[in-house]
Scaffold this active site. Structure first.
Site, PDB file in Angstrom:
ATOM      1  N   LEU A 125       0.845  -1.199   0.000  1.00 57.87           N
ATOM      2  CA  LEU A 125       0.000   0.000   0.000  1.00 57.87           C
ATOM      3  C   LEU A 125       0.882   1.252   0.000  1.00 57.87           C
ATOM      4  O   LEU A 125       0.832   2.072  -0.913  1.00 57.87           O
ATOM      5  CB  LEU A 125      -0.928  -0.010   1.230  1.00 57.87           C
ATOM      6  CG  LEU A 125      -1.749   1.270   1.448  1.00 57.87           C
ATOM      7  CD1 LEU A 125      -2.745   1.479   0.319  1.00 57.87           C
ATOM      8  CD2 LEU A 125      -2.484   1.221   2.793  1.00 57.87           C
ATOM      9  N   PRO A 128       6.667   5.671  -1.674  1.00 59.90           N
ATOM     10  CA  PRO A 128       7.668   6.636  -1.212  1.00 59.90           C
ATOM     11  C   PRO A 128       7.031   7.977  -0.816  1.00 59.90           C
ATOM     12  O   PRO A 128       7.434   8.599   0.150  1.00 59.90           O
ATOM     13  CB  PRO A 128       8.607   6.788  -2.410  1.00 59.90           C
ATOM     14  CG  PRO A 128       8.479   5.490  -3.146  1.00 59.90           C
ATOM     15  CD  PRO A 128       7.076   5.018  -2.945  1.00 59.90           C
ATOM     16  N   GLY A 340      18.123  -0.192  34.638  1.00 60.61           N
ATOM     17  CA  GLY A 340      19.265   0.718  34.738  1.00 60.61           C
ATOM     18  C   GLY A 340      20.180   0.579  33.536  1.00 60.61           C
ATOM     19  O   GLY A 340      19.719   0.308  32.416  1.00 60.61           O
ATOM     20  N   GLU A 364       0.806   0.390   9.946  1.00 56.18           N
ATOM     21  CA  GLU A 364      -0.638   0.095   9.864  1.00 56.18           C
ATOM     22  C   GLU A 364      -1.482   1.285  10.369  1.00 56.18           C
ATOM     23  O   GLU A 364      -2.533   1.108  10.979  1.00 56.18           O
ATOM     24  CB  GLU A 364      -0.964  -1.224  10.550  1.00 56.18           C
ATOM     25  CG  GLU A 364      -0.105  -2.341   9.955  1.00 56.18           C
ATOM     26  CD  GLU A 364      -0.663  -3.724  10.068  1.00 56.18           C
ATOM     27  OE1 GLU A 364      -1.866  -3.855  10.297  1.00 56.18           O
ATOM     28  OE2 GLU A 364       0.138  -4.673   9.912  1.00 56.18           O
TER      29      GLU A 364
HETATM   30  N1  CAA Z   1     -14.257   0.722   6.321  1.00 52.09           N
HETATM   31  C1  CAA Z   1     -15.062   0.888   5.220  1.00 52.09           C
HETATM   32  N2  CAA Z   1     -15.121   2.069   4.524  1.00 52.09           N
HETATM   33  C2  CAA Z   1     -14.351   3.088   4.958  1.00 52.09           C
HETATM   34  C3  CAA Z   1     -13.508   2.966   6.084  1.00 52.09           C
HETATM   35  C4  CAA Z   1     -13.497   1.737   6.776  1.00 52.09           C
HETATM   36  N3  CAA Z   1     -12.729   1.561   7.848  1.00 52.09           N
HETATM   37  N4  CAA Z   1     -12.861   4.149   6.275  1.00 52.09           N
HETATM   38  C5  CAA Z   1     -13.296   4.982   5.308  1.00 52.09           C
HETATM   39  N5  CAA Z   1     -14.189   4.330   4.526  1.00 52.09           N
HETATM   40  C6  CAA Z   1     -14.946   4.903   3.388  1.00 52.09           C
HETATM   41  C7  CAA Z   1     -15.717   6.145   3.835  1.00 52.09           C
HETATM   42  O1  CAA Z   1     -16.981   5.792   4.357  1.00 52.09           O
HETATM   43  C8  CAA Z   1     -15.820   6.900   2.535  1.00 52.09           C
HETATM   44  O2  CAA Z   1     -16.827   6.284   1.746  1.00 52.09           O
HETATM   45  P1  CAA Z   1     -17.865   7.142   0.822  1.00 52.09           P
HETATM   46  O3  CAA Z   1     -17.015   7.843  -0.186  1.00 52.09           O
HETATM   47  O4  CAA Z   1     -18.749   6.100   0.240  1.00 52.09           O
HETATM   48  O5  CAA Z   1     -18.556   8.106   1.739  1.00 52.09           O
HETATM   49  C9  CAA Z   1     -14.492   6.608   1.848  1.00 52.09           C
HETATM   50  O6  CAA Z   1     -14.030   5.361   2.386  1.00 52.09           O
HETATM   51  C10 CAA Z   1     -13.447   7.683   2.061  1.00 52.09           C
HETATM   52  O7  CAA Z   1     -13.228   7.809   3.466  1.00 52.09           O
HETATM   53  P2  CAA Z   1     -12.474   9.045   4.137  1.00 52.09           P
HETATM   54  O8  CAA Z   1     -13.029  10.320   3.536  1.00 52.09           O
HETATM   55  O9  CAA Z   1     -12.554   8.870   5.596  1.00 52.09           O
HETATM   56  O10 CAA Z   1     -10.984   8.860   3.593  1.00 52.09           O
HETATM   57  P3  CAA Z   1      -9.673   9.689   3.905  1.00 52.09           P
HETATM   58  O11 CAA Z   1      -8.947   9.897   2.622  1.00 52.09           O
HETATM   59  O12 CAA Z   1      -9.984  10.895   4.725  1.00 52.09           O
HETATM   60  O13 CAA Z   1      -8.764   8.643   4.722  1.00 52.09           O
HETATM   61  C11 CAA Z   1      -7.781   7.726   6.731  1.00 52.09           C
HETATM   62  C12 CAA Z   1      -9.061   8.187   5.983  1.00 52.09           C
HETATM   63  C13 CAA Z   1      -8.280   7.166   8.023  1.00 52.09           C
HETATM   64  C14 CAA Z   1      -6.840   8.893   6.996  1.00 52.09           C
HETATM   65  C15 CAA Z   1      -7.067   6.645   5.882  1.00 52.09           C
HETATM   66  O14 CAA Z   1      -6.488   7.184   4.717  1.00 52.09           O
HETATM   67  C16 CAA Z   1      -6.001   5.866   6.643  1.00 52.09           C
HETATM   68  O15 CAA Z   1      -6.322   4.978   7.439  1.00 52.09           O
HETATM   69  N6  CAA Z   1      -4.703   6.175   6.425  1.00 52.09           N
HETATM   70  C17 CAA Z   1      -3.603   5.382   7.017  1.00 52.09           C
HETATM   71  C18 CAA Z   1      -3.122   4.331   6.072  1.00 52.09           C
HETATM   72  C19 CAA Z   1      -2.345   3.237   6.771  1.00 52.09           C
HETATM   73  O16 CAA Z   1      -2.763   2.707   7.799  1.00 52.09           O
HETATM   74  N7  CAA Z   1      -1.208   2.864   6.170  1.00 52.09           N
HETATM   75  C20 CAA Z   1      -0.402   1.782   6.687  1.00 52.09           C
HETATM   76  C21 CAA Z   1      -0.142   0.787   5.585  1.00 52.09           C
HETATM   77  S1  CAA Z   1       0.102  -0.901   5.962  1.00 52.09           S
HETATM   78  C22 CAA Z   1       1.658  -1.017   6.635  1.00 52.09           C
HETATM   79  O17 CAA Z   1       1.916  -0.378   7.592  1.00 52.09           O
HETATM   80  C23 CAA Z   1       2.677  -1.902   5.986  1.00 52.09           C
HETATM   81  C24 CAA Z   1       2.980  -3.175   6.612  1.00 52.09           C
HETATM   82  O18 CAA Z   1       3.521  -4.024   5.952  1.00 52.09           O
HETATM   83  C25 CAA Z   1       2.747  -3.484   8.048  1.00 52.09           C
END
Ligand code: CAA
Length: 380
Positions: A125, A128, A340, A364
């Protein structure tokens, strides 16, 4: 209200704890140093059904619930945080989206491979220039006949260097913003797909964390998960599940730090007596134990929300990850303090735990992202 574990959950906890103490703890320091991916132990965990904990038996999994998955990740992480996240990523970031959103053909093809440890899973996901802000990702996938042409670079992908199956997100329609992102299952030997730099990390050092590079990679059309444009919701729903497991990893790391601190404080003498007799040490131990118990309850509750069919449990999942990560960093810091100068030495486990804990607040979804998810529900 029942706060107890079921008999099946207790049996699983006991089995994983014994395995983790016997097989994972003895090599945790070694793999932290060498960075060697723990394949031998992963094969053993596949035999115990720990690579597909919630996957139904017909696809080669164990058919347990999500609280059980959290219990297993906690016990594994208590012994080895590196192995904890490897197993968590295989279970919740890879098998879960396939189980929940894929076609029957994809489930039958990929789940048995991931549950048996023949292939390990990774999640592509982050890019960079796109981490917290998922919508700003730049990878694209263009349909050409019977396949998609995927281009882009992914970073910080746990397991990637050793993985065989990847869940990858890319735009199929950039104008549509989050409604234009799609999710794909990508196999390691896909033409045009290669691995980039390995990350040299501060903690969880044997997780084969690596870049993914797609240069006109040919992804069979049938490897699209769900429909075009479903990717953002698949991603968010998957993270709602996987964040519970990072909370569980945090609880495991913190529990290990507390266990080590209790043991050390009873052995180490100062001013003519064991340091556990001093009230300032007792105060830290009491705070650590209470923080861990509170975090564990949040994690199990988030798993319970998933198990009881709550349609949206983003808030509960975010709370469990945010709080458990926060206390794990604090508890491991206190553990180093109790040890310590020895706590700063690689001869003691708490030095590694302190380094391992920091990532919990970053991957995450950072702690700031978890607070956004929680606050949005409060003010909407
Ligand atoms: N479940 C279902 N639908 C969801 C949802 C959820 N949890 N969260 C949002 N949606 C839906 C919303 O309802 C909305 O739908 P509609 O358009 O139909 O109304 C749509 O998705 C857009 O939602 P937002 O406007 O809330 O989206 P946003 O752009 O503001 O993003 C955020 C929200 C919470 C900031 C999100 O972008 C996020 O979680 N970012 C962090 C990403 C992340 O965790 N990255 C880590 C990657 S994995 C990793 O770490 C690698 C590894 O290998 C371990």
């Amino acid at each position: 209200m029942d706060f107890g574990l079921t008999n099946d959950q207790k049996m699983l906890q006991d089995q994983v704890r014994k395995f983790a103490d016997a097989e994972l703890a003895p090599v945790a320091a070694e793999i932290d140093k060498s960075g060697e991916f723990p394949w031998a132990n992963l094969k053993k965990m596949a035999q115990l059904g720990l690579l597909g904990v919630v996957v139904p038996e017909k696809y080669g999994g164990s058919g347990f619930d999500f609280v059980s998955l959290a219990i297993a990740i906690e016990e594994i992480s208590r012994a080895c945080a590196t192995t904890g996240v490897i197993v968590a990523v295989n279970n919740s970031l890879t098998t879960f989206p396939i189980l929940q959103f894929s076609s029957e053909e994809q489930k039958s093809k990929y789940l048995p491979l991931l549950c048996s440890g023949k292939k390990i899973g990774a999640f592509g996901l982050t890019e960079p220039d796109a981490g917290s802000d998922v919508v700003s990702l730049e990878s694209t996938a263009r349909l050409e006949g019977d396949h998609y042409v995927l281009n882009g670079t992914k970073r910080f992908s746990t397991n990637a260097g050793e993985a065989g199956i990847f869940i990858v997100f890319a735009y199929t329609n950039k104008e549509m913003k989050h409604k234009g992102i799609s999710a794909f299952v990508v196999e390691r030997d896909t033409p045009g797909f290669s691995l980039g730099n390995h990350e040299d990390l501060m903690g969880i050092r044997a997780t084969a964390n690596c870049e993914l590079i797609f240069e006109d990679a040919k992804i069979p059309k049938e490897n699209l998960i769900g429909k075009e444009g479903d990717g953002f919701k698949i991603c968010m729903s998957t993270l709602d599940v996987s964040r519970i497991d990072i909370g569980a990893q945090a609880v495991g790391i913190a529990q290990s730090a507390l266990d080590e601190s209790v043991k050390y404080s009873k052995e180490r003498k100062a001013f003519g007596q064991p340091i556990c007799n001093f009230e300032m040490i007792q105060s830290m131990l009491a705070e650590m134990a209470t923080q861990i118990q509170a975090a564990r309850l949040l994690v199990y509750y988030a798993g319970y929300c998933k198990d009881t069919g709550m349609t949206r449990f983003s808030r509960e999942s975010a709370m469990s990850k945010y709080y458990a990560s926060d206390i794990a960093v604090d508890v491991t810091r206190k553990a180093v303090q109790i040890h310590g100068g020895y706590g700063y030495s690689k001869d003691y486990i708490v030095e590694r735990l302190y380094r391992d804990a920091k990532i919990l607040e970053l991957y995450e979804g950072t702690s700031e992202i978890q607070k956004i998810v929680i606050a949005r529900e409060l003010i909407r």
